[in-house]
Enzyme design. Structure first.
Site, short mmCIF file in Angstrom:
data_model
loop_
_atom_site.label_atom_id
_atom_site.label_comp_id
_atom_site.label_asym_id
_atom_site.label_seq_id
_atom_site.Cartn_x
_atom_site.Cartn_y
_atom_site.Cartn_z
CG ASP A 81 19.16 -1.33 14.24
OD1 ASP A 81 18.14 -2.61 12.93
OD2 ASP A 81 18.70 -1.71 15.07
CD GLU A 139 15.82 -6.93 16.45
OE1 GLU A 139 15.29 -7.84 16.70
OE2 GLU A 139 17.12 -6.99 15.28
#
Length: 395
Positions: A81, A139
């Site tokens: 991400d 995350e």
């Protein structure tokens, strides 16, 4: 096998860089990584592996590589991400998604692991055991993706887990490690203070929420200086103080938000207890009403000492020109949800230096000018590849 693997990785260095640049150009925010996940899934199409998608609470992917002989099961993880940051690097492959940027290195994490995984797939008949490749979503934003992947049960058979993080604390070729508590845990709080507004000329007729909030800002710092053991790490940051009003009006309410870091569960408990105590004291002292939201998310990251010692020994013995030095890093105050894996599975999360060439003072992760030396990507791939070979005793 080790020699074969390293030769394969070296031959695909440009591919790793290409994948990293594609991901850098096309970043997606946590829990919204649909296209990134599809790009990863497409990479594994037609390969002789089991692929699970939508693992956990988002777009998590687990690729299971079964070796030619029975043996232990390990896992390798990379996150994919990006962050809500407007990129300011000026790179020719800068983000095409304005306001979203891979400013933490997750593009590099994913790129190296995709190619390493493909090489391991091609060599799978030569090693004993099973390797689970975790391409993890989200995350950056609590509750994160890691805990949900652990809770899914997909890793119940994993005996050890490994991962890396690109950090511009040193040049490419530097590999760092730390045993025990290594990354901080993290908590978030929001405090609303309700007082009584009034005219600036008559403070005795009002109840100033800004004064109460200002006292809180100062008082919580005494938790670090006077409530923690001086040997314990703790940080309290007030990141937002929303009390804007008019210059001659006493503000009736304010809202504060803050970030808390700690290196042990004991420190976490102490800080939360003291924050709540101070909030109650402010209510009594200033006659205001307080509403506190306090959420603990990522725990402290604990590297298993035995596993970390093994990683250190393996990397120190590589005699690889791309891995120039293996050094011990200090404890670091950032947080990472890799900590959830390590709560359940003994493992090691280690660091890959990536300071861009010709730069002495690099921009750290999460900066809009953050960049890496792409030579660090082959260092990451080789380092984790050496750990896999060393773990299984393969020469």
């Amino acid at each position: 096998m080790r020699k074969k693997l390293m030769e394969m990785l070296e031959a695909r260095k440009d591919e790793i860089i290409h994948i990293r640049r594609y991901l850098h150009e096309n970043p997606e925010l946590s829990f919204k990584e649909e296209k990134t996940a599809q790009y990863i899934l497409d990479f594994y199409k037609g390969k002789d592996v089991e692929v699970q998608s939508n693992v956990g609470n988002g777009h998590g992917i687990i690729v299971t590589i079964k070796g030619g002989k029975p043996g232990k099961t390990i896992a390798l993880r990379a996150d994919f991400d990006a962050l809500p940051i407007l990129e300011e690097t000026g790179l020719p492959f800068k983000s095409k998604n304005e306001g979203v940027m891979h400013a933490c290195g997750h593009d590099g994490h994913t790129a190296y692991l995709m190619v390493l995984a493909d090489c391991l797939i091609q060599l799978k008949d030569e090693f004993p055991g099973t390797i689970k490749i975790i391409h993890q979503h989200a995350e950056e934003v609590p509750p994160g993706g890691a805990k949900s992947i652990v809770d899914s049960g997909a890793l119940n058979d994993v005996e050890n887990i490994f991962g890396i993080h690109l950090l511009p604390m040193a040049k490419a070729g530097n590999v760092g490690y730390h045993s025990g508590y290594s990354f901080a845990g993290r908590s978030y709080f929001k405090l609303g203070i309700q007082g009584v507004g009034g005219h600036g000329s008559s403070p005795h007729l009002a109840n100033d929420a800004i004064v109460a909030g200002s006292y809180f800002v100062t008082a919580v710092q005494t938790i670090i200086s006077r409530r923690l053991n001086p040997m314990d790490m703790g940080v309290i940051t007030i990141g937002s103080f929303d009390g804007k009003g008019t210059f001659n009006v006493i503000k009736d309410c304010v809202e504060l938000e803050g970030d808390i870091r700690y290196m042990t569960e004991e420190t976490k408990v102490t800080i939360e207890k003291e924050v709540r105590r101070i909030v109650k004291g402010i209510e009594a002292e200033f006659g205001v009403q307080c509403e506190l939201t306090y959420i603990s998310d990522y725990p402290p990251l604990y590297n298993n000492p035995d596993v970390t010692a093994m990683v250190k020994e393996i990397l120190e013995s590589t005699n690889d020109p791309d891995i120039k030095e293996v050094v011990e890093y200090p404890q670091l105050s950032p947080s990472d949800d890799f900590a959830y894996y390590l709560e359940k599975i003994p493992g090691c999360y280690f660091y890959i230096g990536c300071t861009p060439k010709e730069i002495e003072k690099p921009y750290f992760n999460h900066n809009p000018k953050f960049d890496i030396d792409e030579d660090a990507l082959i260092v990451a791939a080789k380092s984790v590849g050496y750990v896999v070979c060393g773990y299984y005793g393969l020469e």
